[in-house]
Design a protein around this motif. Structure first.
Motif, PDB file in Angstrom:
ATOM      1  N   PRO A   1       0.808  -1.232   0.000  1.00 46.56           N
ATOM      2  CA  PRO A   1       0.000   0.000   0.000  1.00 46.56           C
ATOM      3  C   PRO A   1       0.834   1.273   0.000  1.00 46.56           C
ATOM      4  O   PRO A   1       0.313   2.349  -0.336  1.00 46.56           O
TER       5      PRO A   1
ATOM      6  N   THR B   1      -8.555  -2.451   0.033  1.00 43.92           N
ATOM      7  CA  THR B   1      -9.055  -3.033   1.287  1.00 43.92           C
ATOM      8  C   THR B   1      -9.085  -2.032   2.440  1.00 43.92           C
ATOM      9  O   THR B   1      -9.490  -2.390   3.554  1.00 43.92           O
ATOM     10  N   GLY B   2      -8.645  -0.804   2.172  1.00 41.52           N
ATOM     11  CA  GLY B   2      -8.673   0.213   3.227  1.00 41.52           C
ATOM     12  C   GLY B   2      -7.716  -0.126   4.366  1.00 41.52           C
ATOM     13  O   GLY B   2      -6.585  -0.532   4.151  1.00 41.52           O
ATOM     14  N   SER B   3      -8.201   0.009   5.599  1.00 42.71           N
ATOM     15  CA  SER B   3      -7.359  -0.237   6.788  1.00 42.71           C
ATOM     16  C   SER B   3      -7.656  -1.574   7.442  1.00 42.71           C
ATOM     17  O   SER B   3      -7.357  -1.793   8.621  1.00 42.71           O
ATOM     18  N   LYS B   4      -8.242  -2.493   6.679  1.00 46.99           N
ATOM     19  CA  LYS B   4      -8.623  -3.790   7.222  1.00 46.99           C
ATOM     20  C   LYS B   4      -7.411  -4.584   7.685  1.00 46.99           C
ATOM     21  O   LYS B   4      -7.467  -5.308   8.677  1.00 46.99           O
ATOM     22  N   TYR B   5      -6.287  -4.462   6.955  1.00 48.86           N
ATOM     23  CA  TYR B   5      -5.096  -5.254   7.273  1.00 48.86           C
ATOM     24  C   TYR B   5      -3.939  -4.347   7.697  1.00 48.86           C
ATOM     25  O   TYR B   5      -3.805  -3.217   7.229  1.00 48.86           O
ATOM     26  N   LYS B   6      -3.125  -4.900   8.585  1.00 50.91           N
ATOM     27  CA  LYS B   6      -1.901  -4.212   9.014  1.00 50.91           C
ATOM     28  C   LYS B   6      -0.654  -4.988   8.585  1.00 50.91           C
ATOM     29  O   LYS B   6       0.463  -4.543   8.797  1.00 50.91           O
TER      30      LYS B   6
ATOM     31  N   THR C   1       0.914   0.133   8.153  1.00 50.48           N
ATOM     32  CA  THR C   1      -0.344   0.688   8.678  1.00 50.48           C
ATOM     33  C   THR C   1      -1.030   1.627   7.701  1.00 50.48           C
ATOM     34  O   THR C   1      -2.116   2.148   7.994  1.00 50.48           O
ATOM     35  N   LEU C   2      -0.418   1.872   6.548  1.00 50.35           N
ATOM     36  CA  LEU C   2      -1.056   2.733   5.551  1.00 50.35           C
ATOM     37  C   LEU C   2      -2.276   2.031   4.956  1.00 50.35           C
ATOM     38  O   LEU C   2      -2.279   0.809   4.781  1.00 50.35           O
ATOM     39  N   PRO C   3      -3.327   2.776   4.630  1.00 56.03           N
ATOM     40  CA  PRO C   3      -4.510   2.148   4.031  1.00 56.03           C
ATOM     41  C   PRO C   3      -4.215   1.625   2.624  1.00 56.03           C
ATOM     42  O   PRO C   3      -3.457   2.223   1.858  1.00 56.03           O
ATOM     43  N   HIS C   4      -4.816   0.510   2.309  1.00 58.72           N
ATOM     44  CA  HIS C   4      -4.692  -0.123   0.996  1.00 58.72           C
ATOM     45  C   HIS C   4      -5.769   0.448   0.077  1.00 58.72           C
ATOM     46  O   HIS C   4      -6.897   0.704   0.514  1.00 58.72           O
ATOM     47  N   HIS C   5      -5.446   0.655  -1.195  1.00 60.00           N
ATOM     48  CA  HIS C   5      -6.401   1.322  -2.089  1.00 60.00           C
ATOM     49  C   HIS C   5      -7.639   0.473  -2.395  1.00 60.00           C
ATOM     50  O   HIS C   5      -8.632   0.995  -2.899  1.00 60.00           O
TER      51      HIS C   5
END
Length: 730
Positions: free
Chosen positions: A265, A391-396, A385-389
């Motif tokens: 991300p 999945t958003g912030s679902k995963y770290k 910890t950045l949001p994925h384009h």
């Protein structure tokens, strides 16, 4: 006057001419001993000669009534003769088949109602490819073309089969499509196959064959994937992988997946994902399925936890720089022998993105002493910890490409994974990770990366040029992205031919741009319209004292040899503009040729005190011969209808052919990579569309980047290299 001898090279037999000679009933003696670069030749009974395949073909056609019934049919035949070479251009072969198939939808012969040399030229182009055409003919992919071909060889099979038997193989290729064709070498050319071994392949004209084999591939069972990371635009290097995937999919009637490898991300975005989709469409590649590695995140996390539980992976909190140094030196991490419970505990911290978890990575427990450093406990997972384009912030936590790829390839049923040979060391890593996961085998197929002189293909380096403003974006004509090189004027057909001529060799080569641009020129020159421009700076007015008192207009072709380019209106006036460089080379009393008008005699040359030409005067001499003049001048009428132009020329972004890994690109940046010249163009250029390619006569080929909007805003044209132009980098 009879044809006594027909001479040609056995390496490049002109099949269409040989067939025409037989069908016309001529019986000259055959001499097939000419060198491979010699033109086929007719020697007549009076000693005269004719040379060149089209010249000979047209001579036979005029003699034997194979040239149409009227001027229009003759012109149609000429148009098809100019098109026929596309069938021998390798990657453009099926494009040609599709065009002719559509053309033949309601036709028995290509032109009119009887056999012509157009039929023979297309027949020769198809028959000369041997198995490639026979395979397509049996597949019924091009029904109209197959119908026409079968009809031709049925009616004229005796002569045509004799040609193919003698010059292509011992068994003619013109029998009914149920007959299994065989390739029998007449002229062989050694070339490197995909494994680097020397093999014998047949290609009319002595060029390397474009056919490449995929090991252990079965028709209808091949599944391939093109897996770009959405962290930048596709560049010319990526395009080779994309085309090879496309080629093998079509050859083996397989299934092609576009997979976005979206596992980082920090670098990826929706913008890049959309640009890649656009690039792939530009390349003309169609995918059966689009997938995302992010769709497999839950399964990949389960697999990572499974490997940790089995002792095949561990969690490591060694600082990044130290970890890298230990891998290089073969030093085991202090965490390598931690218990499974401790590893699982830290894994949970990583999933939560806690402060403790952010210090850790998951590593595979492979072999820290292996000479292949890719096997020295590679990283499988890291925190971000950045949001994925998507999945958003679902995963770290996110998998590395090395970990995700073997798993997703297996899950998607990939049979062959194409990979650049520069990543050869990672092949053992791929296999080891796959075995630890317990997933199905996928064959790795290597090919050489496409590297170009004076060109950086690293996304990191290209991003630096974009972010520092040294280029105007990812689609800047100086950037080697697909959008950049297309915007500069490269035709995708040229790129396909360029890549296919290299085959899938594993040998790393640094390729010259000139070769690519030369191929491009051969594609655009026969069809692009011609226009006229005069450089604005110090342009010179030529007054024709006997010229027309009142201007008049003639409608002339935009391309004298390609009717489909349309017409243009040319205005003839008493006062005309010419380039200063041309004016400076003219002497008083000299006869010159004004292109698309006729000759003129220059009577006076006016100069300023510094000796610079400021004006010319002369008289028309339209009865004069253009063959006797040294200067052929482009010109424009002295008219308010002229349009303003900006002609842009580009150079390489760097001054060194090849940049070594440890070199700083700042040290090799070219300080001047764009030059703009103001000019005036003929009024017809108001109708140019963005992306249209044209030739400014005596100035080069250009692509219209900004079309006409209003008189105060110049049309912007980008100069297209033609394979001969030198840049300051060279």
């Amino acid at each position: 006057m009879d044809i006594v001898t027909f001479s040609f090279s056995a390496a490049t037999p002109p099949l269409s001419v040989i067939a025409a000679v037989k069908l016309a009933g001529f019986s000259p003696s055959i001499d097939a001993s000419l060198p491979s670069d010699s033109a086929p030749t007719f020697i007549f009974s009076n000693g005269l000669k004719l040379r060149g395949p089209l010249v000979l073909l047209r001579y036979i056609a005029r003699t034997a009534n194979f040239y149409g019934q009227n001027a229009f049919e003759t012109s149609q035949i000429d148009e098809l003769l100019e098109y026929a070479p596309v069938l021998s251009s390798g990657p453009a072969f099926e494009t040609g088949c599709k065009y002719i198939d559509d053309y033949l939808e309601k036709r028995t012969f290509l032109v009119g109602y009887s056999l012509s040399i157009a039929d023979l030229a297309i027949w020769a182009g198809l028959a000369g490819t041997g198995k490639r055409w026979e395979s397509l003919r049996k597949s019924k992919k091009y029904p109209n073309l197959s119908r026409w071909y079968n009809s031709i060889v049925t009616e004229y099979g005796t002569a045509l089969n004799e040609v193919t038997t003698t010059y292509i193989g011992k068994k003619g290729l013109g029998e009914p499509s149920a007959t299994k064709p065989k390739d029998h070498p007449v002229v062989t050319d050694k070339w490197k196959n995909v494994n680097g071994d020397v093999s014998e392949k047949i290609k009319l004209g002595g060029k390397p064959s474009a056919e490449i084999d995929l090991p252990d591939a079965e028709i209808g069972k091949v599944r391939l994937r093109f897996a770009p990371e959405p962290s930048g635009y596709i560049h010319i290097g990526h395009s080779k992988a994309a085309f090879l995937n496309k080629y093998f999919t079509e050859r083996y009637q397989g299934h092609l997946i576009l997979r976005f490898d979206d596992t980082n991300p920090a670098k990826e975005s929706k913008e890049f994902e959309e640009s890649i989709a656009k690039d792939i469409d530009t390349l003309g590649i169609k995918f059966d399925t689009i997938t995302y590695t992010s769709d497999y995140f839950p399964e990949l996390m389960e697999m990572a936890e499974k490997l940790i539980s089995q002792g095949k992976a561990y969690v490591d909190d060694t600082p990044k720089l130290q970890l890298r140094q230990e891998r290089m030196n073969g030093i085991e991490s202090k965490c390598r022998n931690n218990s499974v419970d401790e590893n699982l505990k830290l894994w949970k911290e990583m999933i939560a993105g806690s402060e403790r978890g952010l210090q850790c990575v998951v590593r595979g427990k492979l072999d820290m002493q292996d000479p292949n450093k890719c096997l020295r406990d590679p990283v499988y997972y890291r925190c971000n910890t950045l949001p994925h384009h998507r999945t958003g912030s679902k995963y770290k936590v996110y998998p590395t490409y090395d970990f995700a790829c073997p798993y997703v390839d297996a899950k998607e049923g990939i049979t062959h994974a194409l990979r650049a040979s520069e990543y050869r060391d990672r092949g053992a890593q791929y296999s080891r990770i796959r075995d630890d996961m317990g997933v199905r085998e996928v064959l790795i197929y290597e090919f050489s990366r496409l590297n170009m002189v004076y060109t950086l293909l690293s996304k990191r380096n290209l991003l630096w040029f974009v972010q520092t403003g040294k280029v105007d974006g990812w689609d800047d004509p100086r950037v080697p992205t697909v959008q950049g090189i297309v915007r500069r004027g490269l035709k995708i057909e040229a790129l396909i031919q360029f890549i296919t001529e290299q085959g899938a060799s594993k040998n790393l080569n640094l390729m010259e741009w000139d070769k690519l641009w030369t191929i491009n020129k051969k594609i655009i020159d026969p069809v692009c319209p011609r226009h006229t421009a005069v450089i604005a700076e110090r342009r010179v007015l030529l007054t024709l004292t006997d010229g027309p008192e009142k201007s008049f207009v003639r409608i002339i072709p935009r391309h004298k040899k390609f009717e489909a380019a349309g017409n243009k209106a040319t205005t003839y006036t008493k006062r005309i503009w010419i380039d200063y460089a041309d004016a400076g080379s003219i002497s008083a009393g000299e006869e010159v040729t004004l292109m698309d008008w006729g000759n003129a005699i220059i009577k006076e040359v006016e100069k300023d005190q510094d000796g610079n030409v400021t004006g010319l005067s002369g008289v028309l001499h339209l009865e004069g011969s253009v063959k006797t003049t040294k200067l052929k001048l482009t010109w424009l009428p002295d008219s308010d209808e002229l349009v303003s132009l900006t002609l842009a020329e580009f150079d390489h972004l760097i001054t060194k052919k090849k940049v070594e890994k440890k070199e700083d690109i700042i040290d090799v940046v070219n300080p001047c990579t764009k030059k703009e010249i103001l000019a005036y163009g003929d009024s017809n250029m108001r109708n140019l569309q963005r992306g249209e390619i044209l030739q400014l006569e005596r100035k080069g080929y250009f692509r219209c980047d900004v079309p006409f909007v209003r008189p105060s805003k110049p049309i912007v044209l980008f100069l297209i290299p033609d394979g001969r132009q030198q840049t300051s980098s060279k």
